[in-house]
Motif scaffolding. Sequence first.
Motif, PDB file in Angstrom:
ATOM      1  N   ARG A  75     -20.809  -6.616  -9.880  1.00  8.58           N
ATOM      2  CA  ARG A  75     -19.601  -6.674  -9.396  1.00  8.58           C
ATOM      3  C   ARG A  75     -18.890  -5.396  -9.781  1.00  8.58           C
ATOM      4  O   ARG A  75     -18.682  -5.103 -11.028  1.00  8.58           O
ATOM      5  CB  ARG A  75     -18.531  -7.850 -10.103  1.00  8.58           C
ATOM      6  CG  ARG A  75     -19.211  -9.167  -9.597  1.00  8.58           C
ATOM      7  CD  ARG A  75     -18.501 -10.418 -10.128  1.00  8.58           C
ATOM      8  NE  ARG A  75     -18.850 -10.881 -11.638  1.00  8.58           N
ATOM      9  CZ  ARG A  75     -18.509 -11.621 -12.170  1.00  8.58           C
ATOM     10  NH1 ARG A  75     -17.761 -12.625 -11.482  1.00  8.58           N
ATOM     11  NH2 ARG A  75     -19.057 -11.892 -13.401  1.00  8.58           N
ATOM     12  N   TYR A  76     -17.982  -4.852  -8.693  1.00 10.19           N
ATOM     13  CA  TYR A  76     -17.938  -3.319  -9.092  1.00 10.19           C
ATOM     14  C   TYR A  76     -16.281  -3.392  -9.918  1.00 10.19           C
ATOM     15  O   TYR A  76     -16.127  -2.652 -10.898  1.00 10.19           O
ATOM     16  CB  TYR A  76     -17.170  -2.793  -7.537  1.00 10.19           C
ATOM     17  CG  TYR A  76     -16.041  -2.140  -7.147  1.00 10.19           C
ATOM     18  CD1 TYR A  76     -16.181  -0.783  -6.910  1.00 10.19           C
ATOM     19  CD2 TYR A  76     -14.674  -2.441  -7.208  1.00 10.19           C
ATOM     20  CE1 TYR A  76     -15.314   0.388  -6.623  1.00 10.19           C
ATOM     21  CE2 TYR A  76     -13.613  -1.491  -6.977  1.00 10.19           C
ATOM     22  CZ  TYR A  76     -13.904  -0.201  -6.543  1.00 10.19           C
ATOM     23  OH  TYR A  76     -12.871   0.576  -6.450  1.00 10.19           O
ATOM     24  N   SER A  77     -15.447  -4.611  -9.681  1.00  4.29           N
ATOM     25  CA  SER A  77     -14.259  -4.683 -10.614  1.00  4.29           C
ATOM     26  C   SER A  77     -13.858  -6.052 -10.623  1.00  4.29           C
ATOM     27  O   SER A  77     -14.212  -6.819  -9.664  1.00  4.29           O
ATOM     28  CB  SER A  77     -13.349  -3.600 -10.157  1.00  4.29           C
ATOM     29  OG  SER A  77     -11.964  -3.901 -10.826  1.00  4.29           O
ATOM     30  N   SER A  78     -12.880  -6.485 -11.662  1.00  2.00           N
ATOM     31  CA  SER A  78     -12.276  -7.784 -11.425  1.00  2.00           C
ATOM     32  C   SER A  78     -10.816  -7.643 -11.059  1.00  2.00           C
ATOM     33  O   SER A  78     -10.227  -8.412 -10.872  1.00  2.00           O
ATOM     34  CB  SER A  78     -12.390  -8.293 -12.815  1.00  2.00           C
ATOM     35  OG  SER A  78     -11.663  -7.370 -13.874  1.00  2.00           O
ATOM     36  N   VAL A  79     -10.336  -6.464 -10.702  1.00  2.00           N
ATOM     37  CA  VAL A  79      -9.061  -6.402 -10.166  1.00  2.00           C
ATOM     38  C   VAL A  79      -8.886  -6.248  -8.878  1.00  2.00           C
ATOM     39  O   VAL A  79      -9.732  -5.660  -7.978  1.00  2.00           O
ATOM     40  CB  VAL A  79      -8.717  -4.826 -10.623  1.00  2.00           C
ATOM     41  CG1 VAL A  79      -7.191  -4.673 -10.211  1.00  2.00           C
ATOM     42  CG2 VAL A  79      -8.554  -4.767 -12.065  1.00  2.00           C
ATOM     43  N   VAL A  80      -8.108  -7.296  -8.340  1.00  2.00           N
ATOM     44  CA  VAL A  80      -7.809  -7.392  -6.976  1.00  2.00           C
ATOM     45  C   VAL A  80      -6.406  -6.607  -6.587  1.00  2.00           C
ATOM     46  O   VAL A  80      -5.487  -6.956  -7.186  1.00  2.00           O
ATOM     47  CB  VAL A  80      -7.375  -8.946  -6.508  1.00  2.00           C
ATOM     48  CG1 VAL A  80      -6.954  -9.246  -5.151  1.00  2.00           C
ATOM     49  CG2 VAL A  80      -8.920  -9.652  -6.947  1.00  2.00           C
ATOM     50  N   ARG A  81      -6.482  -5.813  -5.551  1.00  3.39           N
ATOM     51  CA  ARG A  81      -5.307  -4.981  -5.338  1.00  3.39           C
ATOM     52  C   ARG A  81      -4.686  -5.859  -4.160  1.00  3.39           C
ATOM     53  O   ARG A  81      -5.296  -5.948  -3.258  1.00  3.39           O
ATOM     54  CB  ARG A  81      -5.637  -3.434  -4.729  1.00  3.39           C
ATOM     55  CG  ARG A  81      -4.508  -2.826  -4.412  1.00  3.39           C
ATOM     56  CD  ARG A  81      -4.864  -1.137  -4.224  1.00  3.39           C
ATOM     57  NE  ARG A  81      -3.897  -0.406  -3.787  1.00  3.39           N
ATOM     58  CZ  ARG A  81      -3.871   0.884  -3.921  1.00  3.39           C
ATOM     59  NH1 ARG A  81      -4.867   1.522  -4.695  1.00  3.39           N
ATOM     60  NH2 ARG A  81      -2.731   1.523  -3.257  1.00  3.39           N
ATOM     61  N   VAL A  82      -3.364  -6.019  -4.103  1.00  7.86           N
ATOM     62  CA  VAL A  82      -2.722  -7.101  -3.067  1.00  7.86           C
ATOM     63  C   VAL A  82      -1.786  -6.035  -2.368  1.00  7.86           C
ATOM     64  O   VAL A  82      -0.827  -5.222  -3.030  1.00  7.86           O
ATOM     65  CB  VAL A  82      -2.181  -7.941  -3.628  1.00  7.86           C
ATOM     66  CG1 VAL A  82      -1.393  -8.996  -2.647  1.00  7.86           C
ATOM     67  CG2 VAL A  82      -2.871  -8.958  -4.558  1.00  7.86           C
ATOM     68  N   GLY A  83      -1.895  -6.128  -1.002  1.00  2.00           N
ATOM     69  CA  GLY A  83      -0.816  -5.357   0.005  1.00  2.00           C
ATOM     70  C   GLY A  83      -0.069  -6.439   0.612  1.00  2.00           C
ATOM     71  O   GLY A  83      -0.246  -7.796   0.809  1.00  2.00           O
ATOM     72  N   ARG A  84       1.052  -6.111   1.269  1.00  2.00           N
ATOM     73  CA  ARG A  84       1.966  -6.817   1.977  1.00  2.00           C
ATOM     74  C   ARG A  84       2.476  -6.027   3.149  1.00  2.00           C
ATOM     75  O   ARG A  84       2.828  -4.982   2.952  1.00  2.00           O
ATOM     76  CB  ARG A  84       3.101  -7.573   1.258  1.00  2.00           C
ATOM     77  CG  ARG A  84       3.758  -8.816   1.847  1.00  2.00           C
ATOM     78  CD  ARG A  84       4.532  -9.653   0.953  1.00  2.00           C
ATOM     79  NE  ARG A  84       4.729 -10.821   1.547  1.00  2.00           N
ATOM     80  CZ  ARG A  84       5.511 -11.983   0.933  1.00  2.00           C
ATOM     81  NH1 ARG A  84       5.608 -11.522  -0.566  1.00  2.00           N
ATOM     82  NH2 ARG A  84       5.541 -13.085   1.628  1.00  2.00           N
ATOM     83  N   ILE A  85       2.662  -6.735   4.285  1.00  2.00           N
ATOM     84  CA  ILE A  85       3.525  -6.018   5.346  1.00  2.00           C
ATOM     85  C   ILE A  85       4.827  -6.147   5.357  1.00  2.00           C
ATOM     86  O   ILE A  85       5.421  -7.197   5.153  1.00  2.00           O
ATOM     87  CB  ILE A  85       3.149  -6.590   6.787  1.00  2.00           C
ATOM     88  CG1 ILE A  85       1.595  -6.403   6.922  1.00  2.00           C
ATOM     89  CG2 ILE A  85       3.814  -5.776   7.944  1.00  2.00           C
ATOM     90  CD1 ILE A  85       1.032  -5.276   6.967  1.00  2.00           C
ATOM     91  N   ILE A  86       5.683  -5.179   4.965  1.00  2.00           N
ATOM     92  CA  ILE A  86       7.024  -5.109   4.639  1.00  2.00           C
ATOM     93  C   ILE A  86       7.632  -4.180   5.444  1.00  2.00           C
ATOM     94  O   ILE A  86       7.355  -2.923   5.540  1.00  2.00           O
ATOM     95  CB  ILE A  86       7.362  -4.874   3.185  1.00  2.00           C
ATOM     96  CG1 ILE A  86       6.587  -5.758   2.197  1.00  2.00           C
ATOM     97  CG2 ILE A  86       8.779  -4.443   3.010  1.00  2.00           C
ATOM     98  CD1 ILE A  86       6.851  -5.457   0.823  1.00  2.00           C
TER      99      ILE A  86
END
Length: 416
Positions: A379-390
């Motif tokens: 697994r590359y990373s355990s961090v999830v980067r979250v985006g949103r349409i604003i």
Amino acid sequence: MKKRIGLMIIGILMFGLIGTFGFAQEVRLGALQDTTGATSDVGKDEALGVREAVQYYNDMGGVNGKKIRLFQYDYGYRVPEAITTYKRFRDYDKVVMVLGWGTGDTEALSPTINADKMPYLSSSFSGHLCDPKKTPYNFVYGTDYSTNARGAITYWFEEVWKKDPKWKELREKGVKPKFVCFMDTASPYATAPIKAIKDQATILGFEIGPDQHVSLTALDTKSQVIAAKGFGANLVWHGNTTMSVSAALKDAYALGLGADHIINNWGFDENLPKLAGPAAEGAIGLLACALFIDEYPAKKTVLEYCKKLNPGVPLENRLIRTVQGWVKVTMAVEAMKIADKAGKLNGPGIKEAFESFRNWDGLKKFGGQLVTITPTDHRYSSVVRVGRIIKGKPQTVGEIDMRAKFPDKWDAWLGW
């Protein structure tokens, strides 16, 4: 005459040595792309980024002075074509490594590439590819789909369901949030994280409704939206790519579904609000790295090579997929450099190099994560980067570290 023959022999030997030296100074890299198939809406842009990044690294000296020779082919998102192309990479092009694409073809090829000891860095981030006990030569260049999906639903539950006034009345009544999945149920890519996201939904106390089949090329999803509305869905997971996700968002908006939306990383990019319009507003998605429109340390270089190699492609049409192409190549080049320095520029050596990454920061300049890969966990990373349409534009709104948040479950999630 003898002297002339002797000179000819010396000339032939020198030519042979020069030819051998030239070949020894070349590193052959394969790249499988979808530029005409069902995922070409995201594949074409990544293919551009891959080629541009390879040119950049060659301009910077290649792999420790060895030029990277790229063999890049379109396979139209067809598994049989992928298998044929892989054989070409292996038997004719003689590559030391392959940059792969889709989940169906990567998983189908996995037994072969592992038997061949061919390092395979794919754009499929399927969690099934991350357990080296089963897939020792498969690697991914982003947080895996299953971790991403768990992160997306967790982020929505904590930051939206628990806080947004929209859901206050239901929260105060003690109602469980209702959740459904929209995805192509025949696609290994779209279905890869479904077991994981449903498990996470159960952990968080959701009520899970029936899956809705949405083709990767769907233009009309009204029947699926009506079924989700009948269930009373509060949250929809979209597991397809941008084109069909935008169709589902528009239909949900038009039919008054009223649910929120979370989207896999290949369905969330700069094109989504362009295609879905106001229906995309507020949608949450996953990001593998910086958006093309973001500011990030390597942006000047990325833009330079966009203009240099593909001046006919308007920059306003570029997507995060271009940056992902750079991330993919950068990770591959680093592993090849390490292997080459160790005198092991071959399959096992490149595998060993990937597995030596410990908090490697080489992708941070593209908005990627610190990378740690071990012989027991790919697994590359355990961090999830979250985006949103604003306000009509995608942007990063947060990160969630799933290993830190669920330390007692992280090890058991390997291979989901």
